[in-house]
Design a protein around this motif. Structure first.
Motif, mmCIF file in Angstrom:
data_model
loop_
_atom_site.group_PDB
_atom_site.id
_atom_site.type_symbol
_atom_site.label_atom_id
_atom_site.label_comp_id
_atom_site.label_asym_id
_atom_site.label_seq_id
_atom_site.Cartn_x
_atom_site.Cartn_y
_atom_site.Cartn_z
ATOM 1 N N ARG A 104 8.490 7.787 -4.794
ATOM 2 C CA ARG A 104 9.082 6.895 -5.408
ATOM 3 C C ARG A 104 9.996 6.033 -3.815
ATOM 4 N NH1 ARG A 104 12.736 9.082 -9.120
ATOM 5 N NH2 ARG A 104 12.504 10.989 -8.956
ATOM 6 N N ALA A 105 10.355 6.432 -2.819
ATOM 7 C CA ALA A 105 11.554 5.323 -1.930
ATOM 8 C C ALA A 105 10.497 4.231 -1.334
ATOM 9 C CB ALA A 105 11.540 6.041 -0.967
ATOM 10 N N GLY A 106 8.390 5.180 -1.348
ATOM 11 C CA GLY A 106 7.519 4.302 -0.788
ATOM 12 C C GLY A 106 7.203 2.812 -1.538
ATOM 13 N N ILE A 107 7.118 3.814 -2.465
ATOM 14 C CA ILE A 107 6.769 2.884 -3.632
ATOM 15 C C ILE A 107 7.964 1.096 -3.717
ATOM 16 C CG2 ILE A 107 6.330 1.687 -6.173
ATOM 17 C CD1 ILE A 107 5.325 4.586 -6.329
ATOM 18 N N LEU A 147 -1.506 -1.458 -3.703
ATOM 19 C CA LEU A 147 -3.022 0.138 -3.458
ATOM 20 C C LEU A 147 -2.875 1.532 -3.176
ATOM 21 C CD1 LEU A 147 -4.693 -2.814 -0.319
ATOM 22 C CD2 LEU A 147 -5.531 -2.639 -2.762
ATOM 23 N N PHE A 148 -2.609 1.867 -4.101
ATOM 24 C CA PHE A 148 -2.604 3.292 -4.222
ATOM 25 C C PHE A 148 -3.617 4.078 -3.689
ATOM 26 C CE2 PHE A 148 0.480 1.342 -7.273
ATOM 27 C CZ PHE A 148 2.072 2.021 -6.594
ATOM 28 N N ASP A 149 -3.666 4.823 -2.967
ATOM 29 C CA ASP A 149 -4.100 6.277 -2.364
ATOM 30 C C ASP A 149 -4.066 7.690 -2.289
ATOM 31 O OD1 ASP A 149 -6.321 7.185 -1.494
ATOM 32 O OD2 ASP A 149 -6.115 6.967 0.863
ATOM 33 N N GLU A 150 -4.975 7.526 -3.553
ATOM 34 C CA GLU A 150 -3.850 9.244 -4.245
ATOM 35 C C GLU A 150 -2.559 9.557 -3.736
ATOM 36 O OE1 GLU A 150 -6.848 12.081 -2.987
ATOM 37 O OE2 GLU A 150 -8.270 10.892 -3.113
ATOM 38 N N PRO A 151 -1.843 8.630 -4.145
ATOM 39 C CA PRO A 151 -0.278 8.587 -4.598
ATOM 40 C C PRO A 151 0.353 9.986 -4.694
ATOM 41 C CG PRO A 151 -0.771 7.138 -6.059
ATOM 42 C CD PRO A 151 -2.089 7.752 -5.616
ATOM 43 N N THR A 152 -0.741 10.671 -5.730
ATOM 44 C CA THR A 152 0.602 12.299 -6.236
ATOM 45 C C THR A 152 -0.663 12.701 -4.786
ATOM 46 O OG1 THR A 152 -0.804 12.363 -7.675
ATOM 47 C CG2 THR A 152 1.396 10.949 -8.033
ATOM 48 N N MET A 171 0.641 -1.245 -0.286
ATOM 49 C CA MET A 171 -0.107 0.104 -0.129
ATOM 50 C C MET A 171 0.702 1.313 0.225
ATOM 51 S SD MET A 171 -3.511 1.016 2.314
ATOM 52 C CE MET A 171 -4.473 2.582 1.259
ATOM 53 N N VAL A 172 0.519 2.489 -1.104
ATOM 54 C CA VAL A 172 1.192 3.763 -1.191
ATOM 55 C C VAL A 172 0.417 4.912 -0.687
ATOM 56 C CG1 VAL A 172 2.143 5.099 -2.530
ATOM 57 C CG2 VAL A 172 2.855 2.904 -2.581
ATOM 58 N N PHE A 173 0.430 5.142 0.670
ATOM 59 C CA PHE A 173 -0.578 6.344 0.999
ATOM 60 C C PHE A 173 0.062 7.676 0.266
ATOM 61 C CE2 PHE A 173 -0.046 2.684 4.021
ATOM 62 C CZ PHE A 173 -1.202 3.064 4.455
ATOM 63 N N GLN A 174 -1.099 8.505 0.643
ATOM 64 C CA GLN A 174 -0.757 10.017 -0.134
ATOM 65 C C GLN A 174 0.289 10.676 0.862
ATOM 66 O OE1 GLN A 174 -4.333 12.536 0.685
ATOM 67 N NE2 GLN A 174 -5.706 11.114 0.847
ATOM 68 N N SER A 175 0.631 10.636 2.303
ATOM 69 C CA SER A 175 1.842 10.909 2.699
ATOM 70 C C SER A 175 3.154 9.550 2.725
ATOM 71 C CB SER A 175 1.807 10.991 4.371
ATOM 72 O OG SER A 175 1.176 9.704 4.873
ATOM 73 N N LYS A 230 16.286 14.747 3.113
ATOM 74 C CA LYS A 230 17.178 15.721 1.509
ATOM 75 C C LYS A 230 16.457 15.123 0.132
ATOM 76 C CE LYS A 230 20.403 16.667 3.938
ATOM 77 N NZ LYS A 230 20.627 18.211 4.776
ATOM 78 N N LEU A 231 15.714 14.503 -0.054
ATOM 79 C CA LEU A 231 14.431 13.888 -1.007
ATOM 80 C C LEU A 231 13.617 14.922 -1.070
ATOM 81 C CD1 LEU A 231 14.216 10.823 -0.493
ATOM 82 C CD2 LEU A 231 16.182 11.633 -1.374
ATOM 83 N N SER A 232 12.782 14.973 -2.601
ATOM 84 C CA SER A 232 12.061 15.928 -3.087
ATOM 85 C C SER A 232 10.636 14.868 -2.867
ATOM 86 C CB SER A 232 11.868 15.921 -4.518
ATOM 87 O OG SER A 232 12.246 15.091 -5.144
ATOM 88 N N GLY A 233 9.583 15.399 -2.282
ATOM 89 C CA GLY A 233 8.406 14.443 -2.584
ATOM 90 C C GLY A 233 8.364 13.459 -3.107
ATOM 91 N N GLY A 234 8.689 13.939 -4.989
ATOM 92 C CA GLY A 234 8.639 13.254 -5.924
ATOM 93 C C GLY A 234 9.391 12.333 -5.494
ATOM 94 N N GLN A 235 10.665 11.907 -4.846
ATOM 95 C CA GLN A 235 11.831 10.845 -4.831
ATOM 96 C C GLN A 235 11.232 9.917 -3.187
ATOM 97 O OE1 GLN A 235 15.276 14.139 -4.037
ATOM 98 N NE2 GLN A 235 15.578 13.010 -6.386
ATOM 99 N N GLN A 236 10.233 10.864 -2.624
ATOM 100 C CA GLN A 236 10.660 10.047 -1.183
ATOM 101 C C GLN A 236 8.855 9.130 -1.435
ATOM 102 O OE1 GLN A 236 9.450 11.913 2.538
ATOM 103 N NE2 GLN A 236 10.778 14.286 1.434
#
Length: 256
Positions: free
Chosen positions: A159-162, A174-179, A96-100, A151-157
Protein backbone atom coordinates in the motif's frame (compact mmCIF):
# COMPACT_ATOMS: atom_id res chain seq x y z
CA UNK A 1 -11.14 4.16 -29.66
CA UNK A 2 -11.13 7.95 -30.02
CA UNK A 3 -10.43 8.50 -26.31
CA UNK A 4 -7.65 5.92 -26.13
CA UNK A 5 -4.87 6.91 -23.76
CA UNK A 6 -2.69 4.03 -24.92
CA UNK A 7 -2.64 2.35 -28.31
CA UNK A 8 -0.64 -0.82 -28.86
CA UNK A 9 -0.03 -1.93 -32.42
CA UNK A 10 1.62 -5.22 -33.53
CA UNK A 11 3.78 -5.24 -30.41
CA UNK A 12 6.49 -7.90 -30.55
CA UNK A 13 9.23 -8.84 -28.13
CA UNK A 14 11.74 -11.69 -28.04
CA UNK A 15 14.32 -12.81 -25.53
CA UNK A 16 16.89 -14.56 -27.70
CA UNK A 17 15.04 -17.16 -29.74
CA UNK A 18 11.99 -17.07 -27.48
CA UNK A 19 9.15 -14.88 -28.79
CA UNK A 20 7.40 -13.52 -25.71
CA UNK A 21 4.97 -11.16 -27.47
CA UNK A 22 3.72 -12.16 -30.91
CA UNK A 23 1.94 -9.10 -32.24
CA UNK A 24 -0.30 -7.48 -29.60
CA UNK A 25 -3.01 -5.00 -30.64
CA UNK A 26 -4.89 -3.21 -27.89
CA UNK A 27 -6.41 0.17 -27.02
CA UNK A 28 -6.94 1.43 -23.46
CA UNK A 29 -9.43 4.23 -22.87
CA UNK A 30 -9.21 7.02 -20.32
CA UNK A 31 -10.73 5.85 -17.05
CA UNK A 32 -10.80 2.20 -18.08
CA UNK A 33 -9.80 -0.66 -15.80
CA UNK A 34 -8.24 -3.30 -18.04
CA UNK A 35 -7.30 -6.57 -16.36
CA UNK A 36 -4.92 -9.02 -18.04
CA UNK A 37 -5.13 -12.68 -17.04
CA UNK A 38 -3.63 -15.90 -18.35
CA UNK A 39 -1.22 -18.66 -17.40
CA UNK A 40 2.28 -17.93 -16.13
CA UNK A 41 4.71 -17.30 -18.96
CA UNK A 42 2.07 -15.99 -21.35
CA UNK A 43 3.72 -12.55 -21.71
CA UNK A 44 1.47 -10.53 -19.41
CA UNK A 45 4.19 -8.85 -17.35
CA UNK A 46 6.38 -8.26 -20.40
CA UNK A 47 3.49 -6.50 -22.13
CA UNK A 48 2.97 -4.28 -19.09
CA UNK A 49 6.67 -3.39 -18.87
CA UNK A 50 6.76 -2.47 -22.57
CA UNK A 51 4.07 0.17 -22.02
CA UNK A 52 6.41 2.45 -20.07
CA UNK A 53 9.55 1.11 -21.80
CA UNK A 54 10.98 -0.68 -18.81
CA UNK A 55 11.29 -3.42 -21.41
CA UNK A 56 12.38 -2.40 -24.91
CA UNK A 57 10.09 -3.90 -27.53
CA UNK A 58 11.45 -5.14 -30.85
CA UNK A 59 8.67 -4.31 -33.32
CA UNK A 60 5.37 -2.47 -33.40
CA UNK A 61 4.30 0.64 -31.54
CA UNK A 62 3.18 1.80 -28.12
CA UNK A 63 1.47 5.18 -28.42
CA UNK A 64 0.72 7.29 -25.33
CA UNK A 65 -1.62 10.13 -26.25
CA UNK A 66 -0.55 9.57 -29.85
CA UNK A 67 3.17 9.83 -29.11
CA UNK A 68 5.50 6.89 -29.69
CA UNK A 69 6.90 5.50 -26.42
CA UNK A 70 10.60 4.65 -26.23
CA UNK A 71 11.42 5.40 -29.83
CA UNK A 72 11.16 8.34 -32.22
CA UNK A 73 11.08 8.78 -35.95
CA UNK A 74 14.27 10.12 -37.47
CA UNK A 75 15.15 11.10 -41.03
CA UNK A 76 14.21 8.77 -43.88
CA UNK A 77 11.49 7.23 -41.67
CA UNK A 78 14.05 5.50 -39.47
CA UNK A 79 12.94 4.55 -35.96
CA UNK A 80 15.59 5.16 -33.29
CA UNK A 81 15.64 4.91 -29.50
CA UNK A 82 14.34 8.06 -27.85
CA UNK A 83 16.39 10.14 -25.44
CA UNK A 84 16.61 9.16 -21.80
CA UNK A 85 14.89 12.45 -20.91
CA UNK A 86 11.92 11.73 -23.19
CA UNK A 87 11.57 8.18 -21.84
CA UNK A 88 11.72 9.45 -18.25
CA UNK A 89 9.03 12.03 -19.08
CA UNK A 90 6.67 9.26 -20.17
CA UNK A 91 7.43 7.12 -17.12
CA UNK A 92 6.54 10.02 -14.83
CA UNK A 93 3.02 9.89 -16.25
CA UNK A 94 2.60 6.13 -15.72
CA UNK A 95 2.76 4.89 -12.16
CA UNK A 96 3.86 1.30 -11.72
CA UNK A 97 3.40 -1.09 -8.82
CA UNK A 98 5.47 -4.27 -8.90
CA UNK A 99 5.23 -7.70 -7.28
CA UNK A 100 8.07 -6.77 -4.93
CA UNK A 101 7.56 -3.64 -2.89
CA UNK A 102 10.81 -1.86 -3.81
CA UNK A 103 10.66 0.61 -0.93
CA UNK A 104 13.90 2.26 0.18
CA UNK A 105 14.72 0.42 3.43
CA UNK A 106 16.65 3.33 4.96
CA UNK A 107 13.74 5.77 4.55
CA UNK A 108 10.52 6.07 6.52
CA UNK A 109 7.20 5.49 4.79
CA UNK A 110 6.70 9.25 4.48
CA UNK A 111 10.19 9.76 3.05
CA UNK A 112 9.61 6.98 0.49
CA UNK A 113 6.51 8.74 -0.80
CA UNK A 114 8.05 12.24 -0.75
CA UNK A 115 11.25 11.29 -2.61
CA UNK A 116 9.85 11.19 -6.16
CA UNK A 117 7.80 14.41 -6.07
CA UNK A 118 10.72 16.39 -4.63
CA UNK A 119 13.50 15.07 -6.87
CA UNK A 120 11.59 14.25 -10.06
CA UNK A 121 8.54 16.53 -10.08
CA UNK A 122 10.59 19.29 -8.42
CA UNK A 123 7.87 20.35 -6.00
CA UNK A 124 8.68 21.78 -2.57
CA UNK A 125 9.25 19.38 0.29
CA UNK A 126 6.46 20.95 2.31
CA UNK A 127 3.95 20.47 -0.52
CA UNK A 128 5.24 16.95 -1.16
CA UNK A 129 4.86 16.03 2.51
CA UNK A 130 1.33 17.46 2.63
CA UNK A 131 0.33 15.43 -0.43
CA UNK A 132 2.11 12.31 0.86
CA UNK A 133 0.27 12.46 4.18
CA UNK A 134 -3.05 12.70 2.34
CA UNK A 135 -2.15 9.73 0.13
CA UNK A 136 -0.98 7.63 3.07
CA UNK A 137 -4.24 8.41 4.86
CA UNK A 138 -6.07 7.28 1.76
CA UNK A 139 -4.33 3.89 1.68
CA UNK A 140 -4.81 3.42 5.41
CA UNK A 141 -1.25 4.16 6.52
CA UNK A 142 -1.68 7.55 8.17
CA UNK A 143 -0.48 6.14 11.47
CA UNK A 144 2.61 4.54 9.91
CA UNK A 145 4.28 7.54 8.28
CA UNK A 146 7.36 7.43 10.53
CA UNK A 147 7.84 3.67 10.37
CA UNK A 148 10.56 2.02 8.30
CA UNK A 149 9.52 -0.62 5.72
CA UNK A 150 10.96 -3.44 7.82
CA UNK A 151 8.35 -2.69 10.48
CA UNK A 152 5.42 -3.05 8.05
CA UNK A 153 3.53 -6.12 6.91
CA UNK A 154 3.71 -7.06 3.24
CA UNK A 155 0.27 -5.60 2.63
CA UNK A 156 1.25 -2.33 4.29
CA UNK A 157 4.45 -2.17 2.24
CA UNK A 158 2.50 -2.70 -0.97
CA UNK A 159 0.00 0.00 0.00
CA UNK A 160 2.94 2.33 0.65
CA UNK A 161 4.22 1.42 -2.83
CA UNK A 162 0.86 2.39 -4.31
CA UNK A 163 0.95 5.71 -2.45
CA UNK A 164 4.47 6.32 -3.74
CA UNK A 165 3.34 5.72 -7.32
CA UNK A 166 0.31 7.98 -6.87
CA UNK A 167 2.52 10.76 -5.49
CA UNK A 168 3.89 11.24 -9.00
CA UNK A 169 0.36 12.22 -10.10
CA UNK A 170 0.24 9.66 -12.94
CA UNK A 171 -2.38 9.52 -15.66
CA UNK A 172 -2.20 5.71 -15.83
CA UNK A 173 -1.44 3.12 -13.16
CA UNK A 174 0.21 -0.18 -14.11
CA UNK A 175 -0.04 -3.06 -11.63
CA UNK A 176 2.15 -6.13 -12.17
CA UNK A 177 0.68 -8.90 -9.99
CA UNK A 178 0.67 -6.58 -6.96
CA UNK A 179 -0.67 -9.21 -4.54
CA UNK A 180 1.33 -12.26 -5.65
CA UNK A 181 4.02 -11.82 -2.96
CA UNK A 182 1.50 -11.37 -0.14
CA UNK A 183 0.16 -13.81 2.40
CA UNK A 184 -3.48 -14.61 1.54
CA UNK A 185 -4.90 -12.69 4.50
CA UNK A 186 -3.18 -9.48 3.33
CA UNK A 187 -4.41 -9.55 -0.28
CA UNK A 188 -7.76 -7.92 0.45
CA UNK A 189 -6.33 -4.72 1.89
CA UNK A 190 -4.33 -4.05 -1.28
CA UNK A 191 -7.24 -4.92 -3.57
CA UNK A 192 -9.48 -2.55 -1.60
CA UNK A 193 -7.12 0.34 -2.37
CA UNK A 194 -7.08 -0.62 -6.04
CA UNK A 195 -10.88 -0.78 -6.09
CA UNK A 196 -11.08 2.73 -4.66
CA UNK A 197 -8.73 4.01 -7.38
CA UNK A 198 -10.93 2.39 -10.03
CA UNK A 199 -14.03 3.96 -8.49
CA UNK A 200 -12.34 7.37 -8.73
CA UNK A 201 -11.79 6.93 -12.47
CA UNK A 202 -8.08 6.14 -12.57
CA UNK A 203 -6.97 4.49 -15.82
CA UNK A 204 -5.57 1.14 -14.70
CA UNK A 205 -3.94 -1.84 -16.39
CA UNK A 206 -3.68 -4.75 -14.00
CA UNK A 207 -1.89 -8.07 -14.47
CA UNK A 208 -3.27 -10.37 -11.80
CA UNK A 209 -4.21 -13.87 -10.75
CA UNK A 210 -7.01 -12.47 -8.57
CA UNK A 211 -10.03 -13.59 -10.57
CA UNK A 212 -12.49 -12.02 -8.12
CA UNK A 213 -10.92 -8.61 -8.70
CA UNK A 214 -11.05 -9.14 -12.48
CA UNK A 215 -14.70 -10.16 -12.31
CA UNK A 216 -15.80 -7.35 -10.00
CA UNK A 217 -13.71 -4.34 -11.04
CA UNK A 218 -12.56 -4.70 -14.66
CA UNK A 219 -14.27 -2.92 -17.52
CA UNK A 220 -12.63 -5.39 -19.88
CA UNK A 221 -10.63 -8.56 -19.36
CA UNK A 222 -7.80 -9.59 -21.68
CA UNK A 223 -6.86 -13.27 -21.76
CA UNK A 224 -3.30 -13.98 -22.90
CA UNK A 225 -1.57 -17.26 -23.72
CA UNK A 226 1.79 -17.99 -25.34
CA UNK A 227 2.50 -14.37 -26.25
CA UNK A 228 -0.84 -13.64 -27.89
CA UNK A 229 -4.24 -12.29 -26.93
CA UNK A 230 -6.68 -15.19 -26.90
CA UNK A 231 -9.81 -13.22 -26.09
CA UNK A 232 -11.02 -9.80 -24.93
CA UNK A 233 -14.41 -9.13 -23.40
CA UNK A 234 -16.46 -7.93 -20.48
CA UNK A 235 -16.00 -9.81 -17.21
CA UNK A 236 -19.47 -11.29 -17.62
CA UNK A 237 -18.61 -12.67 -21.06
CA UNK A 238 -15.14 -13.92 -20.13
CA UNK A 239 -16.14 -15.63 -16.89
CA UNK A 240 -19.63 -16.85 -17.79
CA UNK A 241 -19.51 -17.42 -21.52
CA UNK A 242 -15.94 -17.50 -22.89
CA UNK A 243 -15.76 -17.69 -26.66
CA UNK A 244 -12.46 -19.55 -26.82
CA UNK A 245 -11.76 -23.06 -25.57
CA UNK A 246 -8.35 -21.93 -24.31
CA UNK A 247 -10.02 -19.32 -22.07
CA UNK A 248 -12.47 -21.87 -20.73
CA UNK A 249 -9.64 -24.31 -20.00
CA UNK A 250 -7.60 -21.69 -18.15
CA UNK A 251 -10.55 -20.54 -16.04
CA UNK A 252 -11.56 -24.09 -15.23
CA UNK A 253 -8.06 -24.66 -13.88
CA UNK A 254 -7.75 -21.47 -11.80
CA UNK A 255 -11.31 -21.31 -10.50
CA UNK A 256 -11.49 -24.87 -9.27
Amino acid sequence: MSDAVLKIRNLQKSFGEHRVLKGIDLDISKGEVLVIIGPSGSGKSTLLRCLNFLEEYDHGEVLFHGQLVGYRKASHNRIIRDSAKAIASVRKRMGMVFQSFNLFPHMTVLENVVEGPVHVRRISRSDAERDARALLDRVGLGSKINEFPSKLSGGQQQRAGIARALAMNPEVMLFDEPTSALDPELVGEVLDVMKSLAADGMTMIVVTHEMGFARDVADRVVVMDDGSIVEIGSPADIFSNPAQARTAEFLRRVLH
